[in-house]
Design an enzyme around this catalytic site. Structure first.
Site, PDB file in Angstrom:
ATOM      1  N   TYR A  24       0.798  -1.239   0.000  1.00 20.55           N
ATOM      2  CA  TYR A  24       0.000   0.000   0.000  1.00 20.55           C
ATOM      3  C   TYR A  24       0.829   1.287   0.000  1.00 20.55           C
ATOM      4  O   TYR A  24       0.263   2.376  -0.025  1.00 20.55           O
ATOM      5  CB  TYR A  24      -0.938   0.002   1.216  1.00 20.55           C
ATOM      6  CG  TYR A  24      -1.920  -1.146   1.207  1.00 20.55           C
ATOM      7  CD1 TYR A  24      -2.921  -1.223   0.252  1.00 20.55           C
ATOM      8  CD2 TYR A  24      -1.834  -2.172   2.145  1.00 20.55           C
ATOM      9  CE1 TYR A  24      -3.808  -2.284   0.214  1.00 20.55           C
ATOM     10  CE2 TYR A  24      -2.727  -3.241   2.131  1.00 20.55           C
ATOM     11  CZ  TYR A  24      -3.708  -3.282   1.164  1.00 20.55           C
ATOM     12  OH  TYR A  24      -4.586  -4.334   1.131  1.00 20.55           O
ATOM     13  N   ASN A  75     -12.893   4.254  -2.670  1.00 22.38           N
ATOM     14  CA  ASN A  75     -12.076   3.080  -2.365  1.00 22.38           C
ATOM     15  C   ASN A  75     -12.841   2.334  -1.268  1.00 22.38           C
ATOM     16  O   ASN A  75     -12.705   2.661  -0.092  1.00 22.38           O
ATOM     17  CB  ASN A  75     -10.679   3.473  -1.887  1.00 22.38           C
ATOM     18  CG  ASN A  75      -9.812   2.230  -1.664  1.00 22.38           C
ATOM     19  OD1 ASN A  75     -10.324   1.103  -1.602  1.00 22.38           O
ATOM     20  ND2 ASN A  75      -8.515   2.435  -1.535  1.00 22.38           N
ATOM     21  N   ASP A  88     -25.936  -1.387  -3.810  1.00 24.41           N
ATOM     22  CA  ASP A  88     -27.293  -0.862  -4.032  1.00 24.41           C
ATOM     23  C   ASP A  88     -27.319   0.662  -3.910  1.00 24.41           C
ATOM     24  O   ASP A  88     -27.962   1.346  -4.711  1.00 24.41           O
ATOM     25  CB  ASP A  88     -28.280  -1.476  -3.024  1.00 24.41           C
ATOM     26  CG  ASP A  88     -28.602  -2.926  -3.339  1.00 24.41           C
ATOM     27  OD1 ASP A  88     -28.342  -3.366  -4.471  1.00 24.41           O
ATOM     28  OD2 ASP A  88     -29.101  -3.628  -2.439  1.00 24.41           O
ATOM     29  N   HIS A 101      -8.625   1.413  -6.231  1.00 24.99           N
ATOM     30  CA  HIS A 101      -7.838   0.592  -5.314  1.00 24.99           C
ATOM     31  C   HIS A 101      -6.372   0.983  -5.455  1.00 24.99           C
ATOM     32  O   HIS A 101      -5.875   1.148  -6.575  1.00 24.99           O
ATOM     33  CB  HIS A 101      -8.009  -0.898  -5.616  1.00 24.99           C
ATOM     34  CG  HIS A 101      -9.423  -1.351  -5.472  1.00 24.99           C
ATOM     35  ND1 HIS A 101      -9.985  -1.603  -4.247  1.00 24.99           N
ATOM     36  CD2 HIS A 101     -10.401  -1.546  -6.391  1.00 24.99           C
ATOM     37  CE1 HIS A 101     -11.250  -1.962  -4.418  1.00 24.99           C
ATOM     38  NE2 HIS A 101     -11.528  -1.923  -5.715  1.00 24.99           N
ATOM     39  N   ILE A 102      -5.706   1.093  -4.339  1.00 21.25           N
ATOM     40  CA  ILE A 102      -4.283   1.448  -4.339  1.00 21.25           C
ATOM     41  C   ILE A 102      -3.470   0.310  -4.954  1.00 21.25           C
ATOM     42  O   ILE A 102      -2.574   0.525  -5.772  1.00 21.25           O
ATOM     43  CB  ILE A 102      -3.831   1.732  -2.894  1.00 21.25           C
ATOM     44  CG1 ILE A 102      -4.553   2.984  -2.376  1.00 21.25           C
ATOM     45  CG2 ILE A 102      -2.312   1.879  -2.806  1.00 21.25           C
ATOM     46  CD1 ILE A 102      -4.497   3.156  -0.868  1.00 21.25           C
ATOM     47  N   SER A 103      -3.791  -0.911  -4.551  1.00 24.24           N
ATOM     48  CA  SER A 103      -3.090  -2.089  -5.074  1.00 24.24           C
ATOM     49  C   SER A 103      -3.846  -2.628  -6.291  1.00 24.24           C
ATOM     50  O   SER A 103      -5.007  -2.265  -6.518  1.00 24.24           O
ATOM     51  CB  SER A 103      -3.027  -3.166  -3.984  1.00 24.24           C
ATOM     52  OG  SER A 103      -4.340  -3.559  -3.598  1.00 24.24           O
TER      53      SER A 103
HETATM   54  O1  CA2 Z   1      -5.722  -1.555  -2.644  1.00 27.22           O
HETATM   55  C1  CA2 Z   1      -6.695  -1.035  -2.083  1.00 27.22           C
HETATM   56  O2  CA2 Z   1      -6.871   0.185  -2.053  1.00 27.22           O
HETATM   57  C2  CA2 Z   1      -7.709  -1.930  -1.374  1.00 27.22           C
HETATM   58  O3  CA2 Z   1      -9.007  -1.392  -1.563  1.00 27.22           O
HETATM   59  C3  CA2 Z   1      -7.354  -1.962   0.098  1.00 27.22           C
HETATM   60  C4  CA2 Z   1      -8.177  -2.947   0.920  1.00 27.22           C
HETATM   61  C5  CA2 Z   1      -8.220  -4.322   0.277  1.00 27.22           C
HETATM   62  O4  CA2 Z   1      -9.165  -5.121   0.960  1.00 27.22           O
HETATM   63  C6  CA2 Z   1      -8.576  -4.234  -1.168  1.00 27.22           C
HETATM   64  O5  CA2 Z   1      -8.461  -5.511  -1.702  1.00 27.22           O
HETATM   65  C7  CA2 Z   1      -7.681  -3.307  -1.948  1.00 27.22           C
HETATM   66  C8  CA2 Z   1      -7.623  -3.124   2.314  1.00 27.22           C
HETATM   67  C9  CA2 Z   1      -7.341  -1.862   3.044  1.00 27.22           C
HETATM   68  C10 CA2 Z   1      -6.470  -2.194   4.196  1.00 27.22           C
HETATM   69  O6  CA2 Z   1      -5.919  -1.004   4.665  1.00 27.22           O
HETATM   70  C11 CA2 Z   1      -4.654  -1.021   5.111  1.00 27.22           C
HETATM   71  C12 CA2 Z   1      -4.190   0.171   5.544  1.00 27.22           C
HETATM   72  C13 CA2 Z   1      -2.905   0.252   5.988  1.00 27.22           C
HETATM   73  C14 CA2 Z   1      -2.095  -0.839   5.995  1.00 27.22           C
HETATM   74  C15 CA2 Z   1      -2.577  -2.035   5.565  1.00 27.22           C
HETATM   75  C16 CA2 Z   1      -3.879  -2.127   5.118  1.00 27.22           C
END
Ligand code: CA2
Length: 147
Positions: A24, A75, A88, A101-103
């Site tokens: 991230y 996001n 919905d 999404h960041i990733s």
């Molecule tokens: O890549 C993304 O932006 C996601 O939406 C992030 C979600 C994940 O469930 C999606 O698959 C992709 C998870 C967010 C978790 O947030 C964190 C924040 C800081 C460090 C680790 C995780």
């Protein structure tokens, strides 16, 4: 027409920059908010930037966007894959919606592959890191102005 873009962030994103930097990055959500503000202002837009760990709060922000926003960048984090309620609510928003999404969720484990939110998104950005947010603002301005 409203010149306000809602930028909504789901659960755990408040911890961005503090954990799992390999996935991230190291940029915090507060830094992303500042960059979005600057980018939006330059394009003549205001933003309403929010984060919540609660599904219903995300739904209520989408409802509020129906009255106040010309577009939604979202996001949804973990709710992307589980929340029919969020899907919905987004279906009830008539303007452009960018899922972000960041990733790159598609190169990750299978539980991250099927976003329900994608079914109603105008466009999806994934895998560009924190920079995806500024790109989303730019893309949103284009969608609002040119369709
Ligand atoms: O890549 C993304 O932006 C996601 O939406 C992030 C979600 C994940 O469930 C999606 O698959 C992709 C998870 C967010 C978790 O947030 C964190 C924040 C800081 C460090 C680790 C995780």
């Amino acid at each position: 027409m409203s010149k306000r873009i809602f930028v909504l962030n789901g659960p755990n994103l408040n911890l961005l920059g503090q954990r799992e930097p390999a996935i991230y990055g190291t940029t915090t959500l507060a830094e992303i908010e500042m960059r979005c503000e600057t980018k939006a202002r330059g394009l003549g837009y205001a933003i309403d930037f929010r984060q919540t760990n609660f599904e219903g709060e995300l739904v209520e922000s989408v409802h509020q966007a129906r009255q106040e926003a010309c577009g939604i960048i979202i996001n949804p984090a973990g709710y992307s894959f589980t929340s029919v309620a969020l899907l919905d609510s987004l279906k009830m928003f008539d303007g452009p919606k960018i899922e972000l999404h960041i990733s790159n969720i598609h190169t990750r484990e299978a539980i991250y592959h099927n976003s329900l939110v994608s079914r109603t998104a105008t466009a999806v950005i994934a895998g560009l890191g924190a920079a995806g947010y500024e790109l989303a603002i730019e893309a949103m301005a284009g969608l609002v102005e040119r369709g």
